[in-house]
Write a protein that holds these residues in place. Structure first.
Motif, PDB file in Angstrom:
ATOM      1  N   ASP A 156     104.390  93.102 -13.355  1.00  0.00           N
ATOM      2  CA  ASP A 156     104.254  94.471 -12.889  1.00  0.00           C
ATOM      3  C   ASP A 156     103.008  95.101 -13.506  1.00  0.00           C
ATOM      4  O   ASP A 156     102.617  94.740 -14.617  1.00  0.00           O
ATOM      5  CB  ASP A 156     105.493  95.274 -13.304  1.00  0.00           C
ATOM      6  CG  ASP A 156     105.746  96.460 -12.386  1.00  0.00           C
ATOM      7  OD1 ASP A 156     104.914  96.720 -11.498  1.00  0.00           O
ATOM      8  OD2 ASP A 156     106.778  97.130 -12.571  1.00  0.00           O
ATOM      9  N   ARG A 197     114.273 100.297 -12.466  1.00  0.00           N
ATOM     10  CA  ARG A 197     113.014 100.308 -11.718  1.00  0.00           C
ATOM     11  C   ARG A 197     112.346  98.941 -11.767  1.00  0.00           C
ATOM     12  O   ARG A 197     111.867  98.424 -10.763  1.00  0.00           O
ATOM     13  CB  ARG A 197     112.058 101.350 -12.318  1.00  0.00           C
ATOM     14  CG  ARG A 197     111.979 102.671 -11.585  1.00  0.00           C
ATOM     15  CD  ARG A 197     110.961 103.581 -12.287  1.00  0.00           C
ATOM     16  NE  ARG A 197     109.735 102.864 -12.622  1.00  0.00           N
ATOM     17  CZ  ARG A 197     108.721 102.698 -11.761  1.00  0.00           C
ATOM     18  NH1 ARG A 197     108.798 103.194 -10.545  1.00  0.00           N
ATOM     19  NH2 ARG A 197     107.636 102.040 -12.124  1.00  0.00           N
ATOM     20  N   ASN A 244     114.118  96.417  -9.572  1.00  0.00           N
ATOM     21  CA  ASN A 244     113.789  96.666  -8.165  1.00  0.00           C
ATOM     22  C   ASN A 244     112.417  96.115  -7.813  1.00  0.00           C
ATOM     23  O   ASN A 244     112.252  95.412  -6.819  1.00  0.00           O
ATOM     24  CB  ASN A 244     113.811  98.184  -7.891  1.00  0.00           C
ATOM     25  CG  ASN A 244     115.087  98.598  -7.194  1.00  0.00           C
ATOM     26  OD1 ASN A 244     115.489  97.984  -6.222  1.00  0.00           O
ATOM     27  ND2 ASN A 244     115.727  99.628  -7.699  1.00  0.00           N
ATOM     28  N   ARG A 245     111.458  96.434  -8.636  1.00  0.00           N
ATOM     29  CA  ARG A 245     110.094  96.019  -8.339  1.00  0.00           C
ATOM     30  C   ARG A 245     109.936  94.511  -8.456  1.00  0.00           C
ATOM     31  O   ARG A 245     109.225  93.886  -7.665  1.00  0.00           O
ATOM     32  CB  ARG A 245     109.117  96.722  -9.280  1.00  0.00           C
ATOM     33  CG  ARG A 245     109.036  98.218  -9.038  1.00  0.00           C
ATOM     34  CD  ARG A 245     108.171  98.904 -10.070  1.00  0.00           C
ATOM     35  NE  ARG A 245     106.790  98.508  -9.994  1.00  0.00           N
ATOM     36  CZ  ARG A 245     105.870  99.119  -9.235  1.00  0.00           C
ATOM     37  NH1 ARG A 245     106.214 100.161  -8.524  1.00  0.00           N
ATOM     38  NH2 ARG A 245     104.632  98.692  -9.204  1.00  0.00           N
ATOM     39  N   GLU A 266     111.388  92.861  -5.426  1.00  0.00           N
ATOM     40  CA  GLU A 266     110.484  93.064  -4.301  1.00  0.00           C
ATOM     41  C   GLU A 266     109.290  92.113  -4.413  1.00  0.00           C
ATOM     42  O   GLU A 266     108.835  91.536  -3.421  1.00  0.00           O
ATOM     43  CB  GLU A 266     110.014  94.518  -4.300  1.00  0.00           C
ATOM     44  CG  GLU A 266     109.534  95.016  -2.970  1.00  0.00           C
ATOM     45  CD  GLU A 266     110.603  94.929  -1.886  1.00  0.00           C
ATOM     46  OE1 GLU A 266     110.226  94.768  -0.727  1.00  0.00           O
ATOM     47  OE2 GLU A 266     111.818  95.005  -2.223  1.00  0.00           O
ATOM     48  N   GLN A 267     108.851  91.934  -5.625  1.00  0.00           N
ATOM     49  CA  GLN A 267     107.748  91.034  -5.910  1.00  0.00           C
ATOM     50  C   GLN A 267     108.125  89.587  -5.584  1.00  0.00           C
ATOM     51  O   GLN A 267     107.317  88.812  -5.072  1.00  0.00           O
ATOM     52  CB  GLN A 267     107.399  91.176  -7.402  1.00  0.00           C
ATOM     53  CG  GLN A 267     106.233  90.361  -7.858  1.00  0.00           C
ATOM     54  CD  GLN A 267     104.965  90.820  -7.213  1.00  0.00           C
ATOM     55  OE1 GLN A 267     104.941  91.804  -6.478  1.00  0.00           O
ATOM     56  NE2 GLN A 267     103.902  90.083  -7.459  1.00  0.00           N
ATOM     57  N   LEU A 276     101.274  99.002  -2.356  1.00  0.00           N
ATOM     58  CA  LEU A 276     101.962  99.356  -3.599  1.00  0.00           C
ATOM     59  C   LEU A 276     101.043 100.195  -4.479  1.00  0.00           C
ATOM     60  O   LEU A 276     101.445 101.210  -5.052  1.00  0.00           O
ATOM     61  CB  LEU A 276     102.366  98.068  -4.328  1.00  0.00           C
ATOM     62  CG  LEU A 276     103.653  98.085  -5.129  1.00  0.00           C
ATOM     63  CD1 LEU A 276     104.828  98.370  -4.217  1.00  0.00           C
ATOM     64  CD2 LEU A 276     103.844  96.763  -5.843  1.00  0.00           C
TER      65      LEU A 276
END
Lengths: 197, 197
Positions: free
Chosen positions: B35, B92, B95-96, B99-100, B119
Motif C-alpha cells: 500500500d 482499511r 480492504n485495500r 482489492e490489490q 486509486l
DNA sequence: CGGTGTGTTGATCCCCGTCAAGTGTGGTGG
DNA sequence: CCACCACACTTGACGGGGATCAACACACCG
C-alpha cells in the motif's frame, strides 16, 4: 453462499466442518478467493459499518456454528471478549491476504501452487488432521481462483511439481508433499529464491 | 526505512508530507509493496504481539508526525480513541489489500496500471490535491513492485494507455486521466469487464 | 563534463491463457 | 444392468503478453 459482501451481519459463524471460502465477486461469474476457511475458523469479518467485508461460500459440504448477533448484544460482557476475537480475525486475515498478494504477485504458477500446498499442510497440522497424504477438498478451479490462474494451469503446475518429484501423486485429490527445497519456498514472510526453473 | 516488519512498535506515525509505502521484503532485494501512504495516513499496523506487520519506507522525501508509544500509555482515556483509530486502519488496510489482490490476480498490465491511477486520483481528491494533471511521485520501479510487474512493463503499459488515449501524457511524472470507459475499470469492488484488448 | 539514476524502446524467449479433445467417475433413468 | 449425461480432471496445440537482456535518451549533480 453463506453470506454476501456488503450485507449487514445478522449472525456470527464458525466453521464446524468442511471448507469455506472468502471471496470477491467479479463480473462474468469470475471471482477472487481471498482465503480458505477450515474447521474452527471464524467466518465473519466485520466492517466498521457492521456489514460483511467478503462473500463467504461453501467449497465442500460444510456446517457452521452460528450465533445470532442480536443475542450477543444482550451479553455486553461476552461481546467484549468476542470483539477481541473478531479483531484478531481481522489481523489474521490481513496477514494472510498480504502473504497471498506476494504469492500472486511474485511467483510462477508452480511456485504458487507449492506455497498453497504448504499453507494447506500447515492448516491441517494445526487441526491435527493428516497431512500425508494431503487432502485437496477444493476443485482445480477453486485453486485457480485463489492463486490467480486458470484451472488448466493448475493442472500443469501439478504435473510440473510431480515431474520434479516435489510432490507425489496419490490421486486427483490427494498428494504427498516431499520435504526438500520445497519447504523453503513456502514458509514464512521471506520466501526463498525461486528453486523452480 | 521508517520501520521494519516484526520490530516492536515504539511510536505511532502519521504521514505529514510525502509518500510512504508499506511493503514486504523478499530475497534478493525484491519487495512487494502492499500500500502507498499519503498525507494524513496512519503508518502503524499493530499486530497482537505489539510488532509492526509491514515494512514502512519513504518513497519520496517525506516527514511524519510521531508520538512515542510510552507517552500514549499514560493516557488510557486517549488510547481508547487511538485504539479505535488503529482498528479502523487495519480494516482499511485489509480492504485495500484484498482489492490489490484482485488487481494483481485478475488483470492485465495496462488494466492494473489504470486501476492504480484511479486509486491515486481518489487519494488525491480526498486530500484536496490536484488530480489534473495527476502527479506520479513514485518511480516506475515502485509502481511495478506495487502492481506485480517489471518496470519495463510499467513503461509499456503507460505507452499502451496513451496510445488508446485513456490517459494523456504531460511528462514522465504527470499524466491526465481521461474519463471514459476508463473509470469503469478502476472503481468499486466489482470492476467492469476488460475494456482493454 | 563524465557519472548516476530514471525512463523509454527494441529484440527475444517462454510462461500461461485460450480453445479443444479426451479420460475417468458418479448419478440418473431407461 | 447399462446407456447416457454431467462434471472434474488431464493433456495437446497455439498465440499473446510479459520477463529478460540490452541499448539509448534525458535530467541532475558532483
Amino acid at each position: 453462499m453463506l453470506f454476501a459482501a456488503g450485507k449487514p451481519i445478522k449472525s456470527l459463524h464458525r466453521v464446524a466442518s468442511g471448507v469455506l471460502a472468502r471471496s470477491i465477486a467479479l463480473p462474468k461469474g469470475r471471482r477472487q478467493i481471498v482465503d480458505f476457511l477450515f474447521t474452527g475458523d471464524i467466518c465473519n469479518l466485520v466492517q466498521s459499518d457492521g456489514t460483511h467485508m467478503f462473500d463467504c461460500e461453501a467449497i465442500t459440504d460444510a456446517t457452521t456454528c452460528a450465533v445470532d448477533a442480536s443475542v450477543l448484544r444482550k451479553f455486553t460482557g461476552a461481546s467484549v471478549a468476542i470483539g477481541k476475537a473478531l479483531e484478531e480475525e481481522v489481523l489474521r486475515a490481513l496477514n494472510r491476504t498480504a502473504e497471498q498478494l506476494v504469492t500472486v504477485g511474485k511467483f510462477s504458477a508452480a511456485e504458487r501452487l507449492l506455497r498453497f500446498l504448504h499453507l494447506l499442510e500447515e492448516a491441517y497440522a494445526e487441526r491435527g488432521l493428516p497431512t500425508r497424504p494431503l487432502a485437496l477438498p477444493m476443485t482445480r478451479s477453486d485453486i485457480g481462483d485463489y492463486l490467480g490462474m486458470q484451472l488448466e494451469t493448475v493442472c500443469r503446475a501439478f504435473a510440473k511439481l510431480k515431474a520434479r518429484d516435489l510432490v507425489g501423486s496419490v490421486s486427483a485429490e490427494h498428494v504427498v508433499l516431499h520435504r526438500r527445497k520445497a519447504a523453503s519456498l513456502a514458509h514464512g514472510k521471506t520466501p526463498a529464491v525461486s528453486a523452480l526453473v
